[in-house]
Motif scaffolding. Structure first.
Motif, mmCIF file in Angstrom:
data_model
loop_
_atom_site.group_PDB
_atom_site.id
_atom_site.type_symbol
_atom_site.label_atom_id
_atom_site.label_comp_id
_atom_site.label_asym_id
_atom_site.label_seq_id
_atom_site.Cartn_x
_atom_site.Cartn_y
_atom_site.Cartn_z
ATOM 1 N N ARG A 1 70.008 -20.295 77.378
ATOM 2 C CA ARG A 1 69.994 -20.874 78.723
ATOM 3 C C ARG A 1 68.570 -20.965 79.273
ATOM 4 N NH1 ARG A 1 72.884 -17.293 82.969
ATOM 5 N NH2 ARG A 1 71.445 -15.967 81.887
ATOM 6 N N CYS A 2 67.756 -19.939 79.022
ATOM 7 C CA CYS A 2 66.366 -19.961 79.482
ATOM 8 C C CYS A 2 65.577 -21.050 78.766
ATOM 9 C CB CYS A 2 65.709 -18.602 79.272
ATOM 10 S SG CYS A 2 66.174 -17.404 80.523
ATOM 11 N N PHE A 3 65.862 -21.257 77.486
ATOM 12 C CA PHE A 3 65.217 -22.334 76.742
ATOM 13 C C PHE A 3 65.567 -23.688 77.349
ATOM 14 C CE2 PHE A 3 65.824 -25.527 73.330
ATOM 15 C CZ PHE A 3 64.493 -25.775 73.054
ATOM 16 N N GLU A 4 66.839 -23.894 77.645
ATOM 17 C CA GLU A 4 67.275 -25.164 78.230
ATOM 18 C C GLU A 4 66.680 -25.374 79.616
ATOM 19 O OE1 GLU A 4 71.494 -24.817 77.891
ATOM 20 O OE2 GLU A 4 71.445 -25.239 75.737
ATOM 21 N N THR A 5 66.565 -24.306 80.398
ATOM 22 C CA THR A 5 65.950 -24.383 81.717
ATOM 23 C C THR A 5 64.481 -24.789 81.598
ATOM 24 O OG1 THR A 5 67.431 -22.677 82.553
ATOM 25 C CG2 THR A 5 65.432 -23.084 83.817
ATOM 26 N N GLU A 6 63.786 -24.193 80.654
ATOM 27 C CA GLU A 6 62.368 -24.512 80.441
ATOM 28 C C GLU A 6 62.205 -25.969 80.017
ATOM 29 O OE1 GLU A 6 58.301 -23.374 80.399
ATOM 30 O OE2 GLU A 6 60.062 -22.328 81.135
ATOM 31 N N GLN A 7 63.097 -26.472 79.167
ATOM 32 C CA GLN A 7 63.037 -27.864 78.740
ATOM 33 C C GLN A 7 63.263 -28.802 79.922
ATOM 34 O OE1 GLN A 7 61.986 -28.963 75.968
ATOM 35 N NE2 GLN A 7 61.943 -27.019 74.913
ATOM 36 N N ALA A 8 64.178 -28.451 80.803
ATOM 37 C CA ALA A 8 64.447 -29.271 81.987
ATOM 38 C C ALA A 8 63.229 -29.293 82.909
ATOM 39 C CB ALA A 8 65.667 -28.742 82.736
ATOM 40 N N LEU B 1 60.085 -28.921 82.004
ATOM 41 C CA LEU B 1 59.056 -29.735 81.362
ATOM 42 C C LEU B 1 59.369 -31.225 81.475
ATOM 43 C CD1 LEU B 1 58.379 -27.643 78.139
ATOM 44 C CD2 LEU B 1 56.900 -27.879 80.145
ATOM 45 N N ALA B 2 60.653 -31.584 81.359
ATOM 46 C CA ALA B 2 61.039 -32.982 81.502
ATOM 47 C C ALA B 2 60.779 -33.484 82.920
ATOM 48 C CB ALA B 2 62.517 -33.144 81.156
ATOM 49 N N GLU B 3 61.079 -32.662 83.903
ATOM 50 C CA GLU B 3 60.840 -33.045 85.287
ATOM 51 C C GLU B 3 59.327 -33.188 85.561
ATOM 52 O OE1 GLU B 3 62.366 -32.262 89.694
ATOM 53 O OE2 GLU B 3 63.580 -32.176 87.892
ATOM 54 N N ALA C 1 54.522 -36.643 86.388
ATOM 55 C CA ALA C 1 53.221 -37.091 85.891
ATOM 56 C C ALA C 1 53.224 -38.592 85.634
ATOM 57 C CB ALA C 1 52.838 -36.338 84.622
ATOM 58 N N ALA C 2 54.353 -39.107 85.167
ATOM 59 C CA ALA C 2 54.470 -40.538 84.904
ATOM 60 C C ALA C 2 54.460 -41.334 86.209
ATOM 61 C CB ALA C 2 55.749 -40.823 84.128
ATOM 62 N N LYS C 3 55.057 -40.773 87.260
ATOM 63 C CA LYS C 3 55.070 -41.459 88.553
ATOM 64 C C LYS C 3 53.657 -41.572 89.137
ATOM 65 C CE LYS C 3 59.659 -40.382 90.333
ATOM 66 N NZ LYS C 3 60.397 -39.650 91.375
ATOM 67 N N THR C 4 52.892 -40.508 89.026
ATOM 68 C CA THR C 4 51.550 -40.498 89.614
ATOM 69 C C THR C 4 50.555 -41.307 88.796
ATOM 70 O OG1 THR C 4 50.995 -38.432 88.506
ATOM 71 C CG2 THR C 4 51.913 -38.269 90.716
ATOM 72 N N ALA C 5 50.819 -41.467 87.525
ATOM 73 C CA ALA C 5 49.872 -42.196 86.666
ATOM 74 C C ALA C 5 50.061 -43.674 86.689
ATOM 75 C CB ALA C 5 50.008 -41.713 85.217
#
Length: 54
Positions: free
Chosen positions: A34-41, A43-45, A50-54
């Motif tokens: 669950r902690c791994f999945e939370t960390e992936q979420a 990073l995706a966010e 970062a894509a919005k600001t660039a």
């Protein structure tokens, strides 16, 4: 792999890792899947932001 070569705490929640129970993915140690999945979420966010600001 010895105990002294791995992290002592979960990357996501900073909980102490036990000897028998830890989850290793992408070069990081987690206490549960669950902690791994939370960390992936997180990073995706962060990637979307970062894509919005660039």
């Amino acid at each position: 792999m010895g105990i002294d070569t791995r992290a002592a705490a979960c990357t996501s929640c900073s909980k102490r890792l036990t000897r028998k129970s830890w989850y290793y993915r992408n070069g990081k140690y987690f206490c549960k899947r669950r902690c791994f999945e939370t960390e992936q979420a997180k990073l995706a966010e962060a990637g979307k932001e970062a894509a919005k600001t660039a």
